[in-house]
Write a protein that holds these residues in place. Sequence first.
Motif, PDB file in Angstrom:
ATOM      1  N   ALA A 129       0.846  -1.192   0.000  1.00  0.00           N
ATOM      2  CA  ALA A 129       0.000   0.000   0.000  1.00  0.00           C
ATOM      3  C   ALA A 129       0.879   1.238   0.000  1.00  0.00           C
ATOM      4  O   ALA A 129       1.865   1.300   0.736  1.00  0.00           O
ATOM      5  CB  ALA A 129      -0.921  -0.004   1.218  1.00  0.00           C
ATOM      6  N   PRO A 130       0.575   2.252  -0.810  1.00  0.00           N
ATOM      7  CA  PRO A 130       1.442   3.440  -0.883  1.00  0.00           C
ATOM      8  C   PRO A 130       1.430   4.224   0.419  1.00  0.00           C
ATOM      9  O   PRO A 130       0.418   4.297   1.116  1.00  0.00           O
ATOM     10  CB  PRO A 130       0.832   4.253  -2.028  1.00  0.00           C
ATOM     11  CG  PRO A 130      -0.578   3.793  -2.123  1.00  0.00           C
ATOM     12  CD  PRO A 130      -0.572   2.341  -1.723  1.00  0.00           C
ATOM     13  N   LEU A 131       2.566   4.849   0.715  1.00  0.00           N
ATOM     14  CA  LEU A 131       2.694   5.635   1.938  1.00  0.00           C
ATOM     15  C   LEU A 131       1.682   6.781   1.970  1.00  0.00           C
ATOM     16  O   LEU A 131       1.206   7.164   3.046  1.00  0.00           O
ATOM     17  CB  LEU A 131       4.117   6.193   2.041  1.00  0.00           C
ATOM     18  CG  LEU A 131       4.420   7.066   3.266  1.00  0.00           C
ATOM     19  CD1 LEU A 131       4.311   6.253   4.552  1.00  0.00           C
ATOM     20  CD2 LEU A 131       5.820   7.685   3.145  1.00  0.00           C
ATOM     21  N   SER A 132       1.331   7.322   0.818  1.00  0.00           N
ATOM     22  CA  SER A 132       0.377   8.430   0.774  1.00  0.00           C
ATOM     23  C   SER A 132      -0.978   8.023   1.328  1.00  0.00           C
ATOM     24  O   SER A 132      -1.593   8.760   2.112  1.00  0.00           O
ATOM     25  CB  SER A 132       0.227   8.922  -0.667  1.00  0.00           C
ATOM     26  OG  SER A 132      -0.168   7.848  -1.520  1.00  0.00           O
ATOM     27  N   ALA A 133      -1.471   6.833   0.955  1.00  0.00           N
ATOM     28  CA  ALA A 133      -2.759   6.359   1.460  1.00  0.00           C
ATOM     29  C   ALA A 133      -2.679   6.029   2.941  1.00  0.00           C
ATOM     30  O   ALA A 133      -3.603   6.308   3.703  1.00  0.00           O
ATOM     31  CB  ALA A 133      -3.215   5.126   0.671  1.00  0.00           C
ATOM     32  N   VAL A 134      -1.556   5.453   3.352  1.00  0.00           N
ATOM     33  CA  VAL A 134      -1.379   5.135   4.769  1.00  0.00           C
ATOM     34  C   VAL A 134      -1.343   6.416   5.599  1.00  0.00           C
ATOM     35  O   VAL A 134      -1.914   6.494   6.684  1.00  0.00           O
ATOM     36  CB  VAL A 134      -0.101   4.300   4.972  1.00  0.00           C
ATOM     37  CG1 VAL A 134       0.195   4.127   6.456  1.00  0.00           C
ATOM     38  CG2 VAL A 134      -0.254   2.935   4.319  1.00  0.00           C
ATOM     39  N   GLY A 189      10.717  13.009  -5.386  1.00  0.00           N
ATOM     40  CA  GLY A 189      11.914  12.294  -4.968  1.00  0.00           C
ATOM     41  C   GLY A 189      12.131  12.205  -3.476  1.00  0.00           C
ATOM     42  O   GLY A 189      13.157  11.681  -3.020  1.00  0.00           O
ATOM     43  N   ARG A 190      11.196  12.695  -2.686  1.00  0.00           N
ATOM     44  CA  ARG A 190      11.325  12.614  -1.226  1.00  0.00           C
ATOM     45  C   ARG A 190      10.836  11.252  -0.736  1.00  0.00           C
ATOM     46  O   ARG A 190      10.080  10.557  -1.396  1.00  0.00           O
ATOM     47  CB  ARG A 190      10.491  13.713  -0.563  1.00  0.00           C
ATOM     48  CG  ARG A 190      10.788  15.118  -1.064  1.00  0.00           C
ATOM     49  CD  ARG A 190      11.992  15.695  -0.369  1.00  0.00           C
ATOM     50  NE  ARG A 190      12.284  17.051  -0.849  1.00  0.00           N
ATOM     51  CZ  ARG A 190      11.758  18.143  -0.328  1.00  0.00           C
ATOM     52  NH1 ARG A 190      10.881  18.044   0.666  1.00  0.00           N
ATOM     53  NH2 ARG A 190      12.097  19.333  -0.793  1.00  0.00           N
ATOM     54  N   PHE A 191      11.253  10.904   0.472  1.00  0.00           N
ATOM     55  CA  PHE A 191      10.787   9.686   1.154  1.00  0.00           C
ATOM     56  C   PHE A 191      11.004   8.430   0.302  1.00  0.00           C
ATOM     57  O   PHE A 191      10.133   7.575   0.196  1.00  0.00           O
ATOM     58  CB  PHE A 191       9.306   9.798   1.536  1.00  0.00           C
ATOM     59  CG  PHE A 191       8.951  11.043   2.294  1.00  0.00           C
ATOM     60  CD1 PHE A 191       9.688  11.438   3.399  1.00  0.00           C
ATOM     61  CD2 PHE A 191       7.893  11.829   1.892  1.00  0.00           C
ATOM     62  CE1 PHE A 191       9.364  12.594   4.101  1.00  0.00           C
ATOM     63  CE2 PHE A 191       7.555  12.990   2.585  1.00  0.00           C
ATOM     64  CZ  PHE A 191       8.296  13.371   3.688  1.00  0.00           C
ATOM     65  N   ARG A 192      12.182   8.333  -0.295  1.00  0.00           N
ATOM     66  CA  ARG A 192      12.458   7.170  -1.140  1.00  0.00           C
ATOM     67  C   ARG A 192      12.529   5.880  -0.334  1.00  0.00           C
ATOM     68  O   ARG A 192      12.193   4.805  -0.835  1.00  0.00           O
ATOM     69  CB  ARG A 192      13.780   7.376  -1.894  1.00  0.00           C
ATOM     70  CG  ARG A 192      13.697   8.452  -2.967  1.00  0.00           C
ATOM     71  CD  ARG A 192      14.988   8.512  -3.767  1.00  0.00           C
ATOM     72  NE  ARG A 192      14.944   9.539  -4.795  1.00  0.00           N
ATOM     73  CZ  ARG A 192      14.397   9.372  -5.999  1.00  0.00           C
ATOM     74  NH1 ARG A 192      13.845   8.213  -6.312  1.00  0.00           N
ATOM     75  NH2 ARG A 192      14.413  10.361  -6.871  1.00  0.00           N
ATOM     76  N   ASP A 193      12.994   5.980   0.892  1.00  0.00           N
ATOM     77  CA  ASP A 193      13.095   4.786   1.743  1.00  0.00           C
ATOM     78  C   ASP A 193      12.403   5.095   3.066  1.00  0.00           C
ATOM     79  O   ASP A 193      13.063   5.315   4.086  1.00  0.00           O
ATOM     80  CB  ASP A 193      14.571   4.431   1.955  1.00  0.00           C
ATOM     81  CG  ASP A 193      14.733   3.115   2.715  1.00  0.00           C
ATOM     82  OD1 ASP A 193      13.795   2.295   2.690  1.00  0.00           O
ATOM     83  OD2 ASP A 193      15.795   2.930   3.333  1.00  0.00           O
ATOM     84  N   PRO A 194      11.070   5.119   3.075  1.00  0.00           N
ATOM     85  CA  PRO A 194      10.355   5.641   4.239  1.00  0.00           C
ATOM     86  C   PRO A 194      10.208   4.687   5.408  1.00  0.00           C
ATOM     87  O   PRO A 194       9.944   5.124   6.525  1.00  0.00           O
ATOM     88  CB  PRO A 194       8.968   5.960   3.662  1.00  0.00           C
ATOM     89  CG  PRO A 194       8.790   4.958   2.569  1.00  0.00           C
ATOM     90  CD  PRO A 194      10.160   4.755   1.980  1.00  0.00           C
ATOM     91  N   LEU A 236       6.922   2.419  12.557  1.00  0.00           N
ATOM     92  CA  LEU A 236       6.910   1.850  11.215  1.00  0.00           C
ATOM     93  C   LEU A 236       7.689   2.646  10.183  1.00  0.00           C
ATOM     94  O   LEU A 236       8.093   2.089   9.163  1.00  0.00           O
ATOM     95  CB  LEU A 236       5.459   1.702  10.729  1.00  0.00           C
ATOM     96  CG  LEU A 236       4.571   0.766  11.563  1.00  0.00           C
ATOM     97  CD1 LEU A 236       3.146   0.797  11.049  1.00  0.00           C
ATOM     98  CD2 LEU A 236       5.115  -0.657  11.540  1.00  0.00           C
ATOM     99  N   VAL A 237       7.882   3.949  10.415  1.00  0.00           N
ATOM    100  CA  VAL A 237       8.533   4.765   9.388  1.00  0.00           C
ATOM    101  C   VAL A 237       9.752   5.474   9.957  1.00  0.00           C
ATOM    102  O   VAL A 237       9.929   5.571  11.167  1.00  0.00           O
ATOM    103  CB  VAL A 237       7.552   5.814   8.807  1.00  0.00           C
ATOM    104  CG1 VAL A 237       6.380   5.138   8.138  1.00  0.00           C
ATOM    105  CG2 VAL A 237       7.060   6.768   9.894  1.00  0.00           C
ATOM    106  N   ARG A 238      10.571   5.979   9.053  1.00  0.00           N
ATOM    107  CA  ARG A 238      11.786   6.683   9.454  1.00  0.00           C
ATOM    108  C   ARG A 238      11.472   8.114   9.901  1.00  0.00           C
ATOM    109  O   ARG A 238      10.373   8.618   9.705  1.00  0.00           O
ATOM    110  CB  ARG A 238      12.792   6.668   8.299  1.00  0.00           C
ATOM    111  CG  ARG A 238      13.209   5.244   7.894  1.00  0.00           C
ATOM    112  CD  ARG A 238      14.311   5.259   6.853  1.00  0.00           C
ATOM    113  NE  ARG A 238      14.585   3.905   6.368  1.00  0.00           N
ATOM    114  CZ  ARG A 238      15.351   3.010   7.001  1.00  0.00           C
ATOM    115  NH1 ARG A 238      15.946   3.344   8.130  1.00  0.00           N
ATOM    116  NH2 ARG A 238      15.542   1.804   6.494  1.00  0.00           N
ATOM    117  N   LYS A 239      12.487   8.750  10.485  1.00  0.00           N
ATOM    118  CA  LYS A 239      12.279  10.058  11.115  1.00  0.00           C
ATOM    119  C   LYS A 239      11.716  11.121  10.168  1.00  0.00           C
ATOM    120  O   LYS A 239      10.848  11.902  10.580  1.00  0.00           O
ATOM    121  CB  LYS A 239      13.589  10.542  11.738  1.00  0.00           C
ATOM    122  CG  LYS A 239      14.038   9.712  12.930  1.00  0.00           C
ATOM    123  CD  LYS A 239      15.361  10.207  13.492  1.00  0.00           C
ATOM    124  CE  LYS A 239      15.825   9.341  14.663  1.00  0.00           C
ATOM    125  NZ  LYS A 239      17.138   9.798  15.194  1.00  0.00           N
TER     126      LYS A 239
END
Length: 344
Positions: free
Chosen positions: A119-124, A176-181, A316-319
């Motif tokens: 699931a894409p980070l945007s929807a989450v 190009g942001r949040f490539r490895d979230p 679950l996600v990076r800083k």
Amino acid sequence: MTDLTETGRPAGRAVKDWLMTPWAVIALALLAVAVADAGQFGAIVSFAVRAFLSTLPYIVFAVLLIAGLKAAGAESVIAEAFKGRETKMIAMAALFGGLAPFCSCEVIPFVAGLLALGAPLSAVMAFWLSSPLIDPPTLLITVAALGWPFAIGKAVIAVALGLSGGFAIKAAMGAGRFRDPLRQIRQSRCGCGPDPFTGKPVWRFWQASERRETFRSELIANGVFLAKWLALAYVLEALLVTYVPATMIAGLVGGEGVVPIAIAALVGMPAYLNSYVAPPLLAGLMEQGMSNGAAMAFMIAGAVSSVPAMAAVWSLVRKPVFAAYIGLGVSGAIISGIVFQMVV
């Protein structure tokens, strides 16, 4: 002597744990009033009891509703929102975020599963931002304390904040942001219910003994949960109205303009009160001079900064993604307060 020491430790921990409960805060607050200002004790208790009883029908309905949703397995319906095109997923996640019948710890494995399934980070993010703001019990408690316009406004803001946050993350990832979230995710369950990705809801849950038991246990657990937090809320409201000067509240977060709303949002985050305590307490603050917009900003910012909500994101996600969540929540609270003030 060894036996006495060993048996004393659990008792000491039990006392310490009890002192951290809403019941202990209520008892200690009322005891302090009885000792320091006995003349106000009866009025404060009477205020809190009357307010609680006026909310009781909403509590009963909310508890029945959430128990029914959990017993039916409605989580699988929410999971359907995260399928399809990304734009549709963001919209559905923001909408269903306010309907999700999850306990605070179940959000973490639910979202971890969504991310693991792609699931894409945007929807989450849309789900994360809207979910803490409103749910069926919170909506009803807000109606009881602040009225329908405030409750409907908060529900609309929850969806709007989810949508704006989701599309903001989508745009950032496109740039190009949040490539490895994501952090390293370990799949785990918290023991709060069935896997939301399996099975279908059974709306006639009373026909199955296991689901009837789920309904009974959820009914009791949520009834006790709401009762203790609302009892605390109304005692705090009574103390606030009795002892905090109206001029002080009006001076800080009363009147027109952006400044009182921004102050309320910034104060609301560190002074987090859960969504069941906040509406009654805000009713007291508004009686003392707090503006409508400041009250809304305070409640939105406080919900976003709740410990369960932030724990779900942090785990679950990076800083950088966590910082984006906080930034979207605070800015959204301020903008929501300004718009709500203009509309009301």
